[in-house]
Design a protein around this motif. Structure first.
Motif, PDB file in Angstrom:
ATOM      1  N   LEU A 199       0.821  -1.217   0.000  1.00  0.00           N
ATOM      2  CA  LEU A 199       0.000   0.000   0.000  1.00  0.00           C
ATOM      3  C   LEU A 199       0.846   1.254   0.000  1.00  0.00           C
ATOM      4  O   LEU A 199       0.318   2.351  -0.216  1.00  0.00           O
ATOM      5  CB  LEU A 199      -0.908   0.011   1.239  1.00  0.00           C
ATOM      6  N   VAL A 200       2.147   1.109   0.247  1.00  0.00           N
ATOM      7  CA  VAL A 200       2.991   2.298   0.431  1.00  0.00           C
ATOM      8  C   VAL A 200       4.067   2.443  -0.625  1.00  0.00           C
ATOM      9  O   VAL A 200       4.797   3.438  -0.624  1.00  0.00           O
ATOM     10  CB  VAL A 200       3.646   2.255   1.833  1.00  0.00           C
ATOM     11  N   GLU A 201       4.197   1.479  -1.501  1.00  0.00           N
ATOM     12  CA  GLU A 201       5.260   1.550  -2.502  1.00  0.00           C
ATOM     13  C   GLU A 201       5.034   2.746  -3.421  1.00  0.00           C
ATOM     14  O   GLU A 201       3.943   2.950  -3.970  1.00  0.00           O
ATOM     15  CB  GLU A 201       5.305   0.268  -3.322  1.00  0.00           C
ATOM     16  N   VAL A 261       1.765  -2.540   4.656  1.00  0.00           N
ATOM     17  CA  VAL A 261       2.290  -1.212   4.998  1.00  0.00           C
ATOM     18  C   VAL A 261       3.793  -1.237   5.249  1.00  0.00           C
ATOM     19  O   VAL A 261       4.361  -0.251   5.713  1.00  0.00           O
ATOM     20  CB  VAL A 261       1.557  -0.629   6.220  1.00  0.00           C
ATOM     21  N   GLY A 262       4.435  -2.375   4.953  1.00  0.00           N
ATOM     22  CA  GLY A 262       5.891  -2.441   5.024  1.00  0.00           C
ATOM     23  C   GLY A 262       6.450  -2.681   6.405  1.00  0.00           C
ATOM     24  O   GLY A 262       7.634  -2.431   6.638  1.00  0.00           O
ATOM     25  N   LEU A 263       5.627  -3.169   7.373  1.00  0.00           N
ATOM     26  CA  LEU A 263       6.120  -3.455   8.715  1.00  0.00           C
ATOM     27  C   LEU A 263       6.241  -4.955   8.930  1.00  0.00           C
ATOM     28  O   LEU A 263       5.726  -5.753   8.145  1.00  0.00           O
ATOM     29  CB  LEU A 263       5.181  -2.858   9.769  1.00  0.00           C
ATOM     30  N   SER A 264       6.913  -5.323  10.024  1.00  0.00           N
ATOM     31  CA  SER A 264       7.074  -6.744  10.345  1.00  0.00           C
ATOM     32  C   SER A 264       5.739  -7.352  10.762  1.00  0.00           C
ATOM     33  O   SER A 264       5.038  -6.791  11.617  1.00  0.00           O
ATOM     34  CB  SER A 264       8.084  -6.902  11.480  1.00  0.00           C
ATOM     35  N   PRO A 265       5.358  -8.499  10.190  1.00  0.00           N
ATOM     36  CA  PRO A 265       4.146  -9.180  10.646  1.00  0.00           C
ATOM     37  C   PRO A 265       4.192  -9.504  12.134  1.00  0.00           C
ATOM     38  O   PRO A 265       3.162  -9.479  12.814  1.00  0.00           O
ATOM     39  CB  PRO A 265       4.120 -10.460   9.802  1.00  0.00           C
TER      40      PRO A 265
END
Length: 626
Positions: A199-201, A261-265
């Protein structure tokens, strides 16, 4: 399909065989899984390159583990432990990381690689240490509680470490474009070059921040407001498997959102667990996810073991064992000084120092993540995997060393000066735990004076806070009993925690004060026999009366009237008192009841007498009803 079934059979068979053996040897399940992987991979070659792909799937077990850790960490409890978590645990992680980072830099590694190594090796083995502390009964000791605080801090620290490691990436990590947007290399993550959903790329940095905050806020709000209606909806279906499906959906869905969103699961799963820690569905989630977590984590450790480069170990076993010992020594020194600073002494201090000196299973996770981010080179990563595994294998020896030190140091009890006893009463109660407190309340409420004695400072202080005067001191000491007025007292209630001290006190009082009436608490039937021979007048088994009452309730609910159930209870009670007296004549101290033929024969006769007595009661009931 045939290949899949073959591989599944190999992995499951290896786990089923190796893990129970490791547990029997006291090595823990993690080492069992590692050993299973080593056997089916490097040793026998049953599995090959597919372990790398399987490891990516098995890493989801780590996500589940962190979700379950979050469920255990109620925010209020975390706040209450903040001093130990931030102080004791935080300093251990910080100084261990710096010490190991310094050693890596001294070996010529760049600071980014050295810092990643220090972070990975600073974490101890939660699985091995907690299991060993529990098995040895050390969890409630000072050293055990301090160790648990540090392990809890380390478990929590995994979250920010996973979020921080991408910043150390030299290639393949997130980069800031000239327009302020976030760009990611195609090879990053677990996608093997196939495009990734995001969603953030391509978005500017401020937009990425807002979306990330929104995602975290959504997880918190959903955990607070959406889970209850969802669980009620599932409950209405009366399908047990739907609970499991919902639990998996929560973890998988949150992990997917974090990936978008590019964070760790793992970060999202942990956060969701903390939010749901106060939920009434917490235990339902734990029971549903624990089997999946255990299997996936086990699979992860098996793949780690299968991927270990045994040729590397055979090429330089001395160097690798030496490096593993270096890690243990470096962490041990940090633990020693941190524990000293926080007031740990003697046995508690050595348990804390030796128990946490190894590297742990989270090191495998952080190394795998660092390797994917190109923070740590593959060759160095394989070497570090071996070092972590070796340090974990050495852990049982560290606990053996603690046992030896513990015997040399002896009991580390803090002795308190006994109180000066300025009261006397007709009833002396020795021991003010749960049993003694109830006796004291009943006697005092009935208008009789009591003198309370106990050697536990916390118990004495607790009674004083409730306005009940009690005295600190060892009730088995003759001078303390004299000061308490044992010569004038009519009744002594012995409610000590230690069975041996209970018998010792009863025996002393009976020999020196033959006229006093002694009421003693017993733990089991054999303890009853000891107290009977020591001279106790009335002996109350700890669980007997409550069990008898429960049995009466069963009879009432199964068809007997309250009067009939009470009659059966009274008959059993009277017969049991007779049984104890009779069996005490045949009991031989130090001889197991199963080897005492006279004891067994008399016990069988008395059991038949009980059955006859209860049958007579039933016949009387039938005669009255007819």
């Amino acid at each position: 399909m045939d290949a899949f079934l073959y591989q599944a059979s190999i992995y499951l068979a290896a786990a089923v065989i190796a893990v129970p053996i490791a547990a029997r040897l006291g090595l823990g399940s993690v080492l069992g899984y590692l050993a299973a992987g080593i056997l089916i991979g490097p040793v026998f070659g049953f599995v090959g390159s597919e372990t790398q792909d399987l490891q990516h799937f098995a890493e989801f077990g780590v996500v589940m583990m962190l979700f379950l850790i979050g469920l255990e960490l109620e925010p209020r409890a975390l706040w209450a432990m903040r001093h130990k978590l931030l102080g004791l645990g935080g300093l251990q992680v910080l100084f261990s990381t710096l010490a190991l980072m310094g050693a890596a830099m001294a070996a010529g590694e760049p600071w980014q690689v050295s810092l990643a190594i220090g972070l990975a090796l600073s974490l101890s083995s939660t699985a091995i240490v907690l299991q060993t502390l529990s098995e040895k009964g050390l969890m409630q000791t000072g050293g055990g509680r301090a160790s648990f605080s540090v392990l809890l801090t380390q478990d929590i620290a995994v979250i920010p470490i996973l979020a921080f490691l991408p910043l150390l990436a030299t290639t393949g990590g997130p980069q800031i474009g000239s327009d302020g947007s976030i760009q990611r290399a195609a090879e990053a993550g677990h996608n093997g070059g196939h495009g990734s959903l995001s969603l953030v790329e391509g978005m500017p940095g401020w937009a990425v921040t807002l979306i990330t905050i929104a995602a975290v806020a959504f997880i918190i709000l959903a955990g607070i407001y959406l889970t209850r209606p969802l669980f009620r909806f599932i409950h209405a279906s009366n399908l047990r498997e739907m609970y499991t499906a919902l639990a998996l959906l929560i973890v998988v869905g949150i992990s997917f959102l974090m990936t978008l969103v590019g964070l760790s699961p793992a970060l999202g799963a942990f956060l969701a667990g903390v939010v749901l820690a106060n939920s009434e569905f917490r235990h339902e989630l734990e029971s549903d996810l624990n089997p999946f977590k255990g299997l996936l984590l086990g699979l992860f450790f098996i793949t780690v073991g299968a991927g270990i480069n045994y040729r590397l170990f055979l090429a330089s076993p001395g160097d690798l064992i030496g490096l593993a010992l270096l890690v243990i020594v470096a962490k041990g020194l940090v633990l020693y000084f941190v524990g000293r600073a926080f007031g740990l002494r003697r046995r508690a201090h050595w348990l804390f120092t030796l128990g946490l000196a190894q590297a742990g299973e989270f090191g495998f996770v952080l190394l795998a993540f660092s390797r994917q981010l190109n923070v740590i080179p593959p060759a160095l990563s394989e070497k570090l995997l071996l070092i972590i595994a070796l340090s974990m294998l050495i852990t049982p020896l560290l606990f053996i060393a603690y046992d030896l030190l513990s015997k040399r140091l002896g009991e580390a009890r803090v002795e308190h000066a006994p109180d000066e006893i300025d009261e006397e009463g007709p009833v002396i109660i020795a021991g003010i735990g749960r049993f003694g407190q109830i006796v004291n309340r009943l006697v005092r409420a009935s208008g009789f004076k009591t003198v309370l004695l106990d050697n536990d400072m916390e118990a004495v202080q607790l009674m004083r806070r409730f306005g009940v005067k009690s005295f600190l001191g060892d009730p088995t000491r003759p001078e303390l009993l004299k000061a308490a007025g044992i010569a004038k007292a009519k009744i002594l209630v012995v409610a000590l925690d230690d069975p041996e001290n209970t018998v010792k006190l009863v025996d002393y009082v009976r020999r020196n004060y033959p006229d006093i009436h002694i009421i003693a608490r017993a733990y089991d039937r054999h303890h009853v026999f000891d107290l009977y021979q020591a001279g106790a007048n009335d002996i109350v088994r700890e669980m007997f009366d409550s069990s008898l009452r429960a049995g009466r309730y069963v009879l009432e609910r199964i068809g007997l009237s309250e009067y009939e159930a009470a009659q059966a209870e009274q008959t059993f009670y009277a017969h049991d008192r007779l049984t104890i007296r009779e069996l005490a004549k045949h009991w031989v101290p130090g001889t197991p009841a199963s080897e005492n033929k006279a004891y067994i024969a008399r016990a069988r006769e008395l059991e038949k007498d009980l059955e006859t007595a209860l049958l007579e009661l039933a016949e009387q009931k039938d005669q009255k009803s007819s």
